[in-house]
Design a protein around this motif. Structure first.
Motif, PDB file in Angstrom:
ATOM      1  N   GLY A   1       0.809  -1.214   0.000  1.00  0.00           N
ATOM      2  CA  GLY A   1       0.000   0.000   0.000  1.00  0.00           C
ATOM      3  C   GLY A   1       0.842   1.264   0.000  1.00  0.00           C
ATOM      4  O   GLY A   1       2.079   1.221  -0.100  1.00  0.00           O
ATOM      5  N   SER A   2       0.159   2.389   0.116  1.00  0.00           N
ATOM      6  CA  SER A   2       0.811   3.699   0.059  1.00  0.00           C
ATOM      7  C   SER A   2       0.359   4.589   1.210  1.00  0.00           C
ATOM      8  O   SER A   2      -0.748   4.432   1.732  1.00  0.00           O
TER       9      SER A   2
ATOM     10  N   ARG B   1       1.038   8.932   2.443  1.00  0.00           N
ATOM     11  CA  ARG B   1       1.664  10.229   2.159  1.00  0.00           C
ATOM     12  C   ARG B   1       1.825  10.967   3.474  1.00  0.00           C
ATOM     13  O   ARG B   1       0.839  11.330   4.114  1.00  0.00           O
TER      14      ARG B   1
ATOM     15  N   ARG C   1      10.722   3.906  -4.506  1.00  0.00           N
ATOM     16  CA  ARG C   1       9.433   3.709  -3.823  1.00  0.00           C
ATOM     17  C   ARG C   1       8.924   4.982  -3.155  1.00  0.00           C
ATOM     18  O   ARG C   1       7.722   5.202  -3.080  1.00  0.00           O
ATOM     19  N   PHE C   2       9.835   5.793  -2.634  1.00  0.00           N
ATOM     20  CA  PHE C   2       9.466   7.004  -1.907  1.00  0.00           C
ATOM     21  C   PHE C   2       9.806   8.238  -2.738  1.00  0.00           C
ATOM     22  O   PHE C   2      10.797   8.245  -3.477  1.00  0.00           O
ATOM     23  N   THR C   3       8.995   9.280  -2.580  1.00  0.00           N
ATOM     24  CA  THR C   3       9.261  10.552  -3.248  1.00  0.00           C
ATOM     25  C   THR C   3       9.090  11.688  -2.255  1.00  0.00           C
ATOM     26  O   THR C   3       8.033  11.812  -1.630  1.00  0.00           O
TER      27      THR C   3
ATOM     28  N   GLN D   1       5.873  10.830  -0.119  1.00  0.00           N
ATOM     29  CA  GLN D   1       4.973   9.862  -0.712  1.00  0.00           C
ATOM     30  C   GLN D   1       5.646   8.507  -0.664  1.00  0.00           C
ATOM     31  O   GLN D   1       6.740   8.334  -1.216  1.00  0.00           O
TER      32      GLN D   1
ATOM     33  N   ASN E   1       5.241   4.540  -1.526  1.00  0.00           N
ATOM     34  CA  ASN E   1       4.522   3.517  -2.281  1.00  0.00           C
ATOM     35  C   ASN E   1       5.176   2.154  -2.073  1.00  0.00           C
ATOM     36  O   ASN E   1       6.313   2.064  -1.611  1.00  0.00           O
ATOM     37  N   SER E   2       4.453   1.119  -2.439  1.00  0.00           N
ATOM     38  CA  SER E   2       4.965  -0.262  -2.331  1.00  0.00           C
ATOM     39  C   SER E   2       5.560  -0.516  -0.950  1.00  0.00           C
ATOM     40  O   SER E   2       6.674  -1.031  -0.815  1.00  0.00           O
ATOM     41  N   LEU E   3       4.817  -0.160   0.059  1.00  0.00           N
ATOM     42  CA  LEU E   3       5.329  -0.266   1.421  1.00  0.00           C
ATOM     43  C   LEU E   3       5.550  -1.720   1.827  1.00  0.00           C
ATOM     44  O   LEU E   3       4.808  -2.625   1.401  1.00  0.00           O
TER      45      LEU E   3
END
Length: 123
Positions: free
Chosen positions: A16-17, A19, A67-69, A82, A84-86
């Protein structure tokens, strides 16, 4: 003095993601690099990502790359992460930080820290 308040943490399933957001107050942080760190139970706090004052330059730990931004909005005095793909290994308390300098340098420690927000990733 700068006060930092993180938000956006929570419980999410693997893949999951989330923010994360960090709001700064006390003074503008638009001339400072900002970063995110995390600390998992029983482990030392570690660097996750950083961003230069303008947002042009970003830096990531190997575990976060792809994965992270990290991003920032200087008009709102905020920085975001952000994720993602945790993965379960991303479970930690995530801290926002402000540096004294406009560019990130891994040899320098942040000047200000937030209180942290919990991120829990279930498998």
């Amino acid at each position: 003095q700068v006060q930092l308040v993180e938000s956006g943490g929570g419980l999410v399933q693997a893949g999951g993601s989330l923010r994360l957001s960090c709001a700064a107050s006390g003074r503008t942080v638009g001339d400072s690099a900002m970063g995110w760190f995390r600390q998992a139970p029983g482990k030392e706090r570690e660097f996750v990502a950083a961003i230069s004052w303008s947002g042009v330059n970003t830096y990531y730990a190997n575990s976060a790359k792809g994965r992270f931004t990290i991003s920032r909005d200087n008009a709102k005095n905020t920085v975001h992460l952000q994720m993602n793909s945790l993965k379960p290994e991303d479970t930690a308390i995530y801290y926002c930080a402000v540096y004294a300098d406009p560019f990130y340098n891994r040899r320098n420690n942040p000047t200000y820290w937030g209180q942290g927000t919990q991120v829990t990733v279930s498998s």
